[in-house]
Design an enzyme around this catalytic site. Structure first.
Site, PDB file in Angstrom:
ATOM      1  N   SER A   1      -3.152  -1.375   1.522  1.00 27.97           N
ATOM      2  CA  SER A   1      -4.582  -1.070   1.617  1.00 27.97           C
ATOM      3  C   SER A   1      -4.858   0.278   2.270  1.00 27.97           C
ATOM      4  CB  SER A   1      -5.280  -2.173   2.383  1.00 27.97           C
ATOM      5  OG  SER A   1      -4.823  -3.413   1.916  1.00 27.97           O
TER       6      SER A   1
ATOM      7  N   ARG B   1       1.948  -9.361   6.141  1.00 25.99           N
ATOM      8  CA  ARG B   1       2.364 -10.678   5.686  1.00 25.99           C
ATOM      9  C   ARG B   1       3.295 -10.572   4.495  1.00 25.99           C
ATOM     10  NH1 ARG B   1      -2.115 -14.193   4.041  1.00 25.99           N
ATOM     11  NH2 ARG B   1      -2.487 -12.336   2.769  1.00 25.99           N
TER      12      ARG B   1
ATOM     13  N   ASP C   1      -6.063  -3.744  -1.528  1.00 22.30           N
ATOM     14  CA  ASP C   1      -6.569  -5.080  -1.168  1.00 22.30           C
ATOM     15  C   ASP C   1      -7.908  -5.408  -1.844  1.00 22.30           C
ATOM     16  OD1 ASP C   1      -7.857  -3.220   0.400  1.00 22.30           O
ATOM     17  OD2 ASP C   1      -7.805  -4.404   2.242  1.00 22.30           O
TER      18      ASP C   1
HETATM   19 MG    MG Z   1      -7.230  -7.745   4.796  1.00 23.00          MG
END
Ligand code: MG
Ligand code: ADP
Length: 896
Positions: free
Chosen positions: A581, A520, A635
């Site tokens: 992440s 995103r 994250d």
């Molecule tokens: Mg996630």
């Protein structure tokens, strides 16, 4: 007047419909814990949780205590669909004195009967399971535990009421040195009827008994609705005892004066009102009272002495049934009436026949209303649009009278049009049926043993969890130590994030979120009014995830450019926070070397490189100058920060999504890998790799090993592979395959689809574990997997899902317990109060995960009060907040 009597005995359809819904309400009341004590329809649990599937095999004994007899039976089943059981009966007369004597003598007599049957037969079976048909009112709490409430039917043995009759029979049997005989089930006669009508592939789930013993109905109910019993899984046969329906007045508007007279003369006036309208003990009586009334009105037998009809019981139900027979009916009427000393004329005979028909037809319509209520109840509680079901029927009313059958079938169709009930005649429900109940109980017992064996390795004890907690604590210390860090399985990576948000952060930022299901790009504005964001999701094709690093970062840049165009951001250079992440060796806030890919990524040329630099180089390749990367954020950190913005106690971040990981605020003095002793730093634990050094090998099951070997990183991320969304479905799938292999599921035939990797998605666990197994969503899943699952298969599937998700939550709790306990000790507190910011779809959408996690954590870390705060878009918001803190501190003259 005849017409009037006949009309009184006819119940209009609307009235039947109303009655059906009253019976359904009474059923609900009988099932519910709150209301069952006052309910007229008792809905007694039978603890019979399955119907025969045709695989039952072996020798089974039955002892049936009847009014004047003891019937014993040895049944041999061949596992052939129960098509041709072999049966040996032996029937004994019950001496009158035993019925009123000591209880012990009664049970000795029963054991003696068993012993005599066995003397005449030859079963070499090591253990002989026995079913006990005991048709008295009992408080049953297990299939093989039932306390007698009170004797009836002429029995009054001493010292039995209030005692467990299974135990009494077993002791007597043991005394007779028949130790291999094992009483495994106690039941009444309705359930037996249901059990004899099940054939292979077509379970019979309702039984109707319309016989001398009374009228009753039982059916397979959803077990969670049987609130009186502890079972919550699957189905359980419930004995409705519907004969008492109407004892609260619900039937008053259909009762005729004849019914009132029958009731007045009965031994239990006011009670069993439904039974007295339909039971074969009473039909003759009803007819007798109609005749008495009509005679008084001079409509019948004008020339006879009719005093004989005043005597209770002179007209028997079987006579009524003969009279309504079409061909010989009037002749039968003549015979019956003459036998009573009446002098019937032709007209009398046909009128009596009409009356008998009316009484029997009424009984049939009332049975139909009752059955329709049960059918609709089943259809509703199973969440079905349509119910297809077999109904076993026993009793003289059904067997001897075709018109009864027709009415029953037609009225059911009218009252429960959504149900298709196939009526099947049953014979010897109590004997053969009891053997079937016993056989099913034995089958379930064996299956249970195997299931427990298979699932045992997944069930962690409290000691196991404490050990995992201690191991995690040890690995944490190793990860923090300067010398030990490089080889620790839990890397405890510094993040260079030293403060949680103060709430005064301001500005506009770009954020990227890479490392999960979606990639995103976001724009985030932090202002006095709070945080506002806009975001777009972009797909990263697997080919790019697993291609070259250049391709991956070029793709990311293209997405950023598309985003900037769409959101009109091309003219500004916003500070960018990059949520990435994967495990990174962070050297500064904007410099982080990728240690290894996880979660299905494997782009080449990236491991060991500075990820921020890779992104900057991609920007250069594109001649893009509007990019200012200020921070790279894991994250977990983003999640902690975004929750920390609202709750200053939030000093832990947790992810349970595709993967799992955690971070927390550690004391700088404990962080051996970064210079400085003051303050705290957020540590990205990378706990997914816990166990990669072998320290968890003893808790891995064979299923975990197979799942691990089939990933792109075998031997790595072992803790994560026990917990997170990417793997739970796979673990379940492998267990299901193993169960099918052992004939415990799907009749041993799983669909070929179930062999497909990843076909069983983790979101299925959420659906399957939700309460109410009959849910149509579950059927949709089974359909999607092309699984031909019986109801019991889906119960077992749910158990598997529960075992896997519970273990995941417990392990996650053990990890967190190590974290919160360390924080508490760090700060020298007796009691720590802390908030965990959590993200991840598994945590958020699974129905039990979060609750199991919290319960276990509280148990393992009782000195910590831990609050869980689900983060909303933690990765985006958190990256922006880290960027905000970073750009604030970057300004000269300001305090960090
Ligand atoms: Mg996630
Ligand atoms: P990520 O961790 O990739 O950022 P999510 O937090 O959305 O993304 O987690 C995605 C994972 O959640 C998927 O791998 C899937 O296994 C799991 N998942 C998706 N839907 C559900 C659900 N309804 N219940 C439990 N797990 C789910």
């Amino acid at each position: 007047q005849i017409q009037q009597a006949l009309r009184a005995l006819t119940i209009p359809l609307e009235r039947l419909q109303m009655m059906k819904s009253h019976i359904m309400q009474a059923m609900h009341r009988g099932m519910s814990r709150q209301t069952h004590a006052q309910a007229t329809v008792q809905m007694l649990p039978t603890y019979i949780c399955s119907t025969p599937d045709g695989t039952e095999k072996g020798d089974f004994l039955v002892v049936e205590l009847c009014q004047s007899q003891v019937r014993t039976l040895l049944v041999t089943l061949f596992g052939d669909g129960n098509l041709s059981p072999q049966m040996i009966y032996k029937i004994f007369d019950m001496p009158e004195e035993i019925m009123h004597g000591e209880g012990e003598v009664l049970f000795d007599f029963l054991a003696q009967c068993v012993s005599e049957l066995l003397a005449d037969t030859s079963s070499s079976q090591e253990r002989l399971p026995l079913g006990f048909v005991f048709p008295f009112s009992c408080q049953q709490t297990k299939l093989d535990r039932a306390e007698l409430i009170s004797w009836s039917k002429g029995f009054s043995c001493s010292d039995v009421e209030g005692k467990d009759v299974v135990q009494l029979l077993q002791s007597a049997i043991n005394k007779h040195e028949l130790c291999h005989v094992d009483v495994v089930a106690l039941m009444n006669d309705t359930v037996g009827t249901m059990m004899t009508c099940s054939t292979e592939g077509r379970p019979c789930e309702i039984a109707l008994v319309a016989g001398e013993q009374g009228s009753n109905c039982c059916f397979m109910a959803e077990a969670h609705l049987v609130e009186k019993a502890e079972e919550t899984s699957g189905r359980m046969c419930v004995n409705t005892e519907w004969g008492c329906f109407g004892d609260d007045g619900m039937l008053s508007d259909i009762l005729t004066p004849y019914d009132e007279s029958v009731d007045d003369e009965s031994s239990n006036p006011g009670l069993k009102r439904f039974e007295k309208l339909v039971g074969s003990l009473y039909l003759g009586e009803i007819v007798r009272h109609v005749l008495i009334t009509l005679i008084a009105q001079k409509e019948l037998f004008t020339r006879s002495d009719v005093a004989v009809l005043k005597e209770k019981g002179v007209l028997k139900t079987h006579q009524v049934l003969e009279i309504i027979n079409n061909e010989e009916g009037t002749a039968a009427a003549k015979r019956v009436l003459e036998a009573l000393g009446l002098e019937p004329r032709e007209r009398d005979c046909s009128r009596v026949q009409q009356i008998c028909r009316a009484v029997v037809s009424r009984a049939a319509t009332l049975y139909a209303a009752g059955l329709a209520a049960v059918l609709s109840y089943m259809c509703q509680t199973r969440d079905l649009d349509q119910l297809l079901v077999n109904v076993g029927v026993d009793g003289e009313l059904y067997h001897s009278h075709t018109r009864f059958k027709e009415i029953l079938q037609n009225v059911i169709k009218l009252l429960a049009p959504e149900c298709t009930a196939t009526l099947l005649p049953s014979t010897d429900g109590s004997g053969r049926g009891a053997a079937m109940v016993t056989a099913v109980a034995v089958r379930l017992e064996a299956q249970r043993r195997e299931v427990n064996e298979l699932l045992a390795p997944l069930r962690l004890s409290r000691a196991d969890l404490e050990e995992v907690q201690a191991l995690m604590r040890m690995e944490m210390e190793l990860g923090l130590g300067r010398e030990t860090n490089a080889t620790a399985s839990v890397r405890m990576l510094p993040t260079y994030v030293c403060h949680t948000p103060s709430g005064t952060e301001r500005g506009e930022f770009l954020a990227l979120d890479l490392g999960g299901t979606n990639f995103r790009v976001l724009v985030v504005r932090v202002s006095e009014e709070g945080i506002r964001m806009a975001s777009e999701i972009y797909v990263i094709p697997t080919a790019i995830m697993q291609g070259t690093g250049e391709q991956l970062f070029d793709h990311i840049m293209e997405c950023i450019v598309t985003f900037q165009l769409k959101h009109d951001l091309t003219k500004q250079v916003l500070p960018l926070g990059f949520t990435f992440s994967f495990p990174c060796q962070q050297v500064g806030l904007d410099k982080a070397l990728l240690l290894t890919w996880t979660k299905g990524f494997s782009a080449s040329g990236c491991v060991g490189q500075d990820v921020v630099q890779l992104l900057r180089e991609a920007a250069q390749r594109k001649n893009h100058s509007g990019l200012k990367v200020v921070a790279l954020v894991n994250d977990t950190v983003g999640t902690m920060m975004s929750c920390g913005y609202d709750d200053p106690q939030c000093e832990i971040g947790l992810i349970v999504g595709t993967g799992t990981n955690a971070c927390y605020m550690e004391e700088m003095r404990n962080v051996g890998t970064v210079e400085g002793e003051q303050g705290r730093m957020c540590i990205n634990m990378e706990w997914g790799a816990f166990g990669d050094n072998g320290c968890l090998d003893h808790i891995f099951t064979s299923f975990d090993r197979v799942v691990d070997e089939d990933t792109i990183n075998p031997g790595k991320q072992r803790f994560e592979k026990l917990i997170s969304g990417m793997y739970l479905g796979e673990i379940v799938r492998h267990i299901l395959l193993a169960m099918a292999d052992r004939q415990l599921l799907f009749k041993g035939n799983p669909s070929p689809k179930l062999q497909t990797k990843n076909i069983f998605q983790t979101k299925f666990l959420s659906t399957i574990e939700l309460n109410g197994l009959a849910l149509r969503q579950i059927r949709a899943i089974l359909h999607e997997l092309e699984l031909n699952a019986s109801f019991e298969d889906s119960v077992l599937m749910r158990e598997v899902c529960q075992a896997v998700s519970l273990r995941a939550a417990q392990l996650c709790a053990a990890g967190l317990a190590a974290v919160v306990e360390k924080m508490r000790e760090n700060r020298g507190l007796d009691q720590l109060s802390v908030t965990v910011g959590v993200d991840g779809t598994l945590y958020k959408l699974h129905p039990n995960f979060s609750c199991n996690l919290q319960k276990t954590l509280q148990d393992l870390a009782p000195n910590c009060t831990v609050t869980f705060m689900p983060s909303e878009d933690g990765s985006g918001k958190g990256a922006a907040l880290v960027a905000a803190v970073a750009s604030q501190t970057a300004r000269p003259g300001e305090q960090p």
